[in-house]
Write an enzyme that holds these catalytic residues in place. Structure first.
Site, PDB file in Angstrom:
ATOM      1  N   CYS A   9      44.258 -38.901   9.202  1.00 32.44           N
ATOM      2  CA  CYS A   9      42.696 -38.541   8.902  1.00 32.44           C
ATOM      3  C   CYS A   9      41.879 -38.089  10.025  1.00 32.44           C
ATOM      4  CB  CYS A   9      42.044 -39.497   8.069  1.00 32.44           C
ATOM      5  SG  CYS A   9      42.850 -39.519   6.437  1.00 32.44           S
ATOM      6  N   ARG A  34      38.731 -34.245   6.139  1.00 36.80           N
ATOM      7  CA  ARG A  34      40.237 -34.504   5.651  1.00 36.80           C
ATOM      8  C   ARG A  34      40.653 -35.420   4.598  1.00 36.80           C
ATOM      9  NH1 ARG A  34      43.828 -34.174  10.526  1.00 36.80           N
ATOM     10  NH2 ARG A  34      43.041 -32.695  12.143  1.00 36.80           N
ATOM     11  N   TRP A  81      42.506 -42.950   5.168  1.00 36.27           N
ATOM     12  CA  TRP A  81      42.665 -42.936   3.657  1.00 36.27           C
ATOM     13  C   TRP A  81      43.801 -43.900   3.219  1.00 36.27           C
ATOM     14  CZ3 TRP A  81      40.447 -39.575   0.040  1.00 36.27           C
ATOM     15  CH2 TRP A  81      41.078 -39.554  -1.148  1.00 36.27           C
ATOM     16  N   ASN A 106      46.921 -42.712  14.016  1.00 37.20           N
ATOM     17  CA  ASN A 106      47.349 -41.847  12.887  1.00 37.20           C
ATOM     18  C   ASN A 106      48.872 -41.802  12.529  1.00 37.20           C
ATOM     19  OD1 ASN A 106      44.598 -41.188  12.192  1.00 37.20           O
ATOM     20  ND2 ASN A 106      44.602 -39.338  13.302  1.00 37.20           N
ATOM     21  N   GLY A 107      49.393 -41.450  11.521  1.00 38.36           N
ATOM     22  CA  GLY A 107      50.867 -41.468  11.502  1.00 38.36           C
ATOM     23  C   GLY A 107      51.569 -42.774  10.666  1.00 38.36           C
ATOM     24  N   GLU A 489      58.849 -21.949  -5.943  1.00 36.68           N
ATOM     25  CA  GLU A 489      58.255 -21.886  -4.740  1.00 36.68           C
ATOM     26  C   GLU A 489      58.960 -22.472  -3.357  1.00 36.68           C
ATOM     27  OE1 GLU A 489      56.063 -19.877  -3.356  1.00 36.68           O
ATOM     28  OE2 GLU A 489      55.158 -21.137  -1.577  1.00 36.68           O
ATOM     29  N   LYS A 493      60.727 -20.550  -0.387  1.00 36.27           N
ATOM     30  CA  LYS A 493      60.210 -20.879   0.916  1.00 36.27           C
ATOM     31  C   LYS A 493      61.712 -20.977   2.006  1.00 36.27           C
ATOM     32  CE  LYS A 493      55.981 -20.322   1.152  1.00 36.27           C
ATOM     33  NZ  LYS A 493      56.240 -19.324   0.267  1.00 36.27           N
ATOM     34  N   GLU A 496      63.468 -17.488   2.385  1.00 39.43           N
ATOM     35  CA  GLU A 496      62.820 -16.500   3.124  1.00 39.43           C
ATOM     36  C   GLU A 496      62.562 -16.774   4.796  1.00 39.43           C
ATOM     37  OE1 GLU A 496      58.192 -17.583   1.561  1.00 39.43           O
ATOM     38  OE2 GLU A 496      58.649 -15.546   2.038  1.00 39.43           O
ATOM     39  N   HIS A 512      72.810 -24.945 -19.342  1.00 39.95           N
ATOM     40  CA  HIS A 512      73.034 -23.686 -19.912  1.00 39.95           C
ATOM     41  C   HIS A 512      73.508 -22.762 -19.107  1.00 39.95           C
ATOM     42  CE1 HIS A 512      71.369 -24.785 -23.816  1.00 39.95           C
ATOM     43  NE2 HIS A 512      70.494 -25.487 -23.177  1.00 39.95           N
ATOM     44  N   LYS A 611      53.819  -9.685   6.277  1.00 40.85           N
ATOM     45  CA  LYS A 611      52.803 -10.508   5.614  1.00 40.85           C
ATOM     46  C   LYS A 611      52.113 -10.070   4.473  1.00 40.85           C
ATOM     47  CE  LYS A 611      50.176 -14.209   5.469  1.00 40.85           C
ATOM     48  NZ  LYS A 611      50.868 -15.362   4.866  1.00 40.85           N
TER      49      LYS A 611
END
Length: 616
Positions: A9, A34, A81, A106-107, A489, A493, A496, A512, A611
């Site tokens: 955060c 954040r 958080w 953090n982490g 999606e 990802k 591509e 099926h 893009k």
């Protein structure tokens, strides 16, 4: 002991010849986007370490700091958080060891359980449920016989996981030591004062001159200078950057690729996109344009036109629009719609989705719809005043910022926020969303950025999973209901940017046909949130396991899955209800990114793709 999964955060720190408390608090305030649930500051002064922490807003902590007259010339601050460990003051950072040393972090420390056991045996008492307290005690243990820098270097060499940390000690009150591995951290350079932060926004009020630390770096930060040590312990020189906020989105900063950067920018992009809703505390047609209220009153159904990733956003939106707004919704690939005979409906809202606002297929599909007499049009777009918004009656601009990587990440998740907002707004106008439900949805949106930060913290575990994909030729993604488009999606990802052939199916469709493909060489990714379809998904997983398939399951913290041979599970920290598709997008993006890294492909510029697709 459960892990305290922090969300990267916010960290800020300062070493100066003046009271730094106001600088620390301002820095934390700039990091509020954040998402967080507690905040704290610790400084060194004549009393030793003086610390103030509070649950809730930074303003709560600020009031406490002001009340006690907190002051010091060296200090660190943090926003947290919580998931495991709870939202309590005792779990808030900074954490202190023996009253002599304070740490912010953090982490995720993956080996915190074994370190905790070891440190308890050495006489350390734990007063929080966090993994961060392990860091404080471990550095303190080595600091008994080593200088702070050496003690920190020794301690971090024994930690596994991802971290950005900063530590201060009463024994050496003239400086701080900071280190990073896997989590962003930078140093801000001033005149006879220096700063550290997890995000440049936290130090912009005091300097624009920054150094981005690299993985494995440990830095000694003093008033009159900064010394950086690389992973091998030798001093290194890192480039000094002059931060320009307007250009920041065009620079890699501490990241290796724009795709990686843009994945990690999603909490900020989502917060910026929902800012108007949160500020106004309601879903209003005015969010979509001055004439939106009048337009929406005419609408009896919806047709969404899009291409690529935006098409999967549209498929997700169909579930929201039909379940929340009760409006029949069709979704079409733009390039297909414009070349077939369709039945026009002048009361149908035509929604086009495009990151660039210049996608030719989508633009031409919009023109085709208008030529059929369908003039109720809305564009969801990321680029101000681009072609598609200009050709539409209404527009909702996502605020993802510049997205440079070809594989869309933050544009997709901000599109989902826009589409959810559309569903809730239409529901409210149609009398289907009462005040209680409206506030519930707004609350979910407020918490979204923090939940996405949690998902980003899963990166070390997902990186390990990627090793099982990089040498494969094919992969299968499964989802049910509103999470089926997220499986689509995820497959997109992966193919591509890594060039691994990947397909997605509704999990119920396995028997099926696609089940014939499953064997030990076909990794199967399952999106399995704790929703009404969870038990159905579990049954589909058994079908894969029975055929020797290897399962990689993205679940929620409260989903009761058991890892076993051939079944790997990563849990997002909490189920976020109706916004779950947005949260579950993050892990599949990270999986694709790391699989591509291992394969050595050009992550930001995959072959044969561009893009903004402005050719047919």
């Amino acid at each position: 002991m459960k892990k305290d999964t922090k969300n990267m955060c916010g960290i800020v720190g300062a070493v100066a010849n003046r009271n730094v408390v106001s600088t620390l608090i301002e820095g934390l305030s700039r990091l509020e986007y954040r998402g967080y649930d507690s905040a704290g500051v610790a400084v060194l002064n004549a009393q030793g370490i003086e610390r103030v922490r509070a649950v809730g807003r930074v303003s709560n902590m600020t009031e406490k700091a002001n009340a006690v007259g907190l002051s010091g010339q060296v200090g660190i601050g943090h926003t947290r958080w919580a998931t495991h460990g709870g939202v309590t003051e005792s779990n808030a950072h900074p954490h202190v060891s023996k009253g002599e040393l304070a740490v912010v972090h953090n982490g995720i420390i993956e080996n915190h359980d074994e370190q905790r056991t070891r440190l308890k045996a050495l006489g350390y008492e734990f007063v929080s449920q966090t993994d961060t307290e392990v860091i404080a005690h471990l550095i303190h243990y080595y600091h008994q016989n080593l200088r702070l820098l050496a003690a920190t270097q020794k301690a971090v060499s024994e930690l596994t996981g991802a971290f950005a940390i900063s530590v201060i000690s009463v024994k050496e009150p003239e400086h701080m030591v900071t280190a990073r591995l896997g989590c962003p951290l930078l140093i801000g350079l001033g005149e006879n004062e220096n700063f550290i932060a997890s995000d440049v926004s936290a130090v912009l009020s005091v300097t624009r001159k920054v150094i981005y630390l690299e993985d494995g770096d440990v830095a000694d930060v003093r008033r009159d200078g900064v010394t950086i040590f690389g992973r091998d312990g030798n001093t290194v020189t890192r480039k000094i950057h002059m931060s320009d906020v307007s250009l920041a989105s065009m620079e890699l900063g501490p990241y290796s690729h724009f795709m990686q950067k843009e994945i990690h920018e999603q909490p900020r992009a989502l917060t910026d996109t929902i800012e108007a809703l949160i500020d106004d505390n309601r879903f209003s047609p005015a969010l979509f344009g001055d004439s939106a209220e009048a337009v929406f009153k005419q609408v009896d159904s919806i047709l969404i036109l899009a291409a690529g990733t935006s098409y999967y956003a549209a498929l997700t939106a169909k579930y929201w629009l039909e379940s929340i707004a009760k409006l029949p919704t069709s979704v079409e690939i733009a390039s297909e719609y414009r070349y077939r005979e369709s039945v026009p409906n002048p009361k149908q809202l035509i929604v086009t989705i495009s990151q660039s606002g210049e996608t030719l297929d989508t633009m031409e599909a919009l023109k085709h719809a208008k030529s059929l007499g369908q003039h109720l049009t809305l564009a969801i777009c990321n680029v101000q005043e681009s072609a598609i918004p200009r050709a539409s009656q209404l527009v909702f601009y996502t605020r993802a910022g510049a997205e440079i990587g070809v594989a869309s990440t933050k544009a997709f998740t901000t599109q989902l926020v826009a589409l959810f907002t559309l569903a809730a707004t239409l529901a409210k106008q149609r009398g289907l969303l009462d005040a209680e439900a409206e506030q519930s949805h707004l609350s979910a949106l407020r918490q979204l950025a923090g939940s996405v930060q949690h998902a980003l913290n899963l990166e070390p575990q997902i990186r390990e999973w990627a090793k099982s994909f990089a040498n494969k030729q094919h992969a299968l993604f499964l989802g049910r209901g509103i999470h089926y488009p997220i499986a689509l999606e995820g497959a997109l990802k992966l193919k591509e940017i890594s060039y691994i052939h990947a397909e997605a199916y509704p999990a119920g469709e396995l028997k099926h046909g696609p089940l014939a493909l499953v064997d030990s060489d076909m990794p199967v990714v399952v999106i399995a949130p704790n929703d009404a379809l969870l038990e159905k998904v579990k049954s589909n997983m058994q079908e894969v396991k029975a055929r020797g398939g290897e399962l990689f399951v993205f679940a929620d913290a409260d989903s009761h899955f058991t890892e076993s041979e051939g079944v790997h599970v990563i849990r997002t920290p909490r189920h976020v209800g109706v916004l779950s598709p947005i949260l579950h997008t993050i892990p599949v993006q990270i999986l694709a990114y790391h699989a591509a890294l291992l394969k050595g492909t050009d992550v930001d510029k995959p072959r044969n793709l561009a893009k903004s697709v402005t050719v047919e």
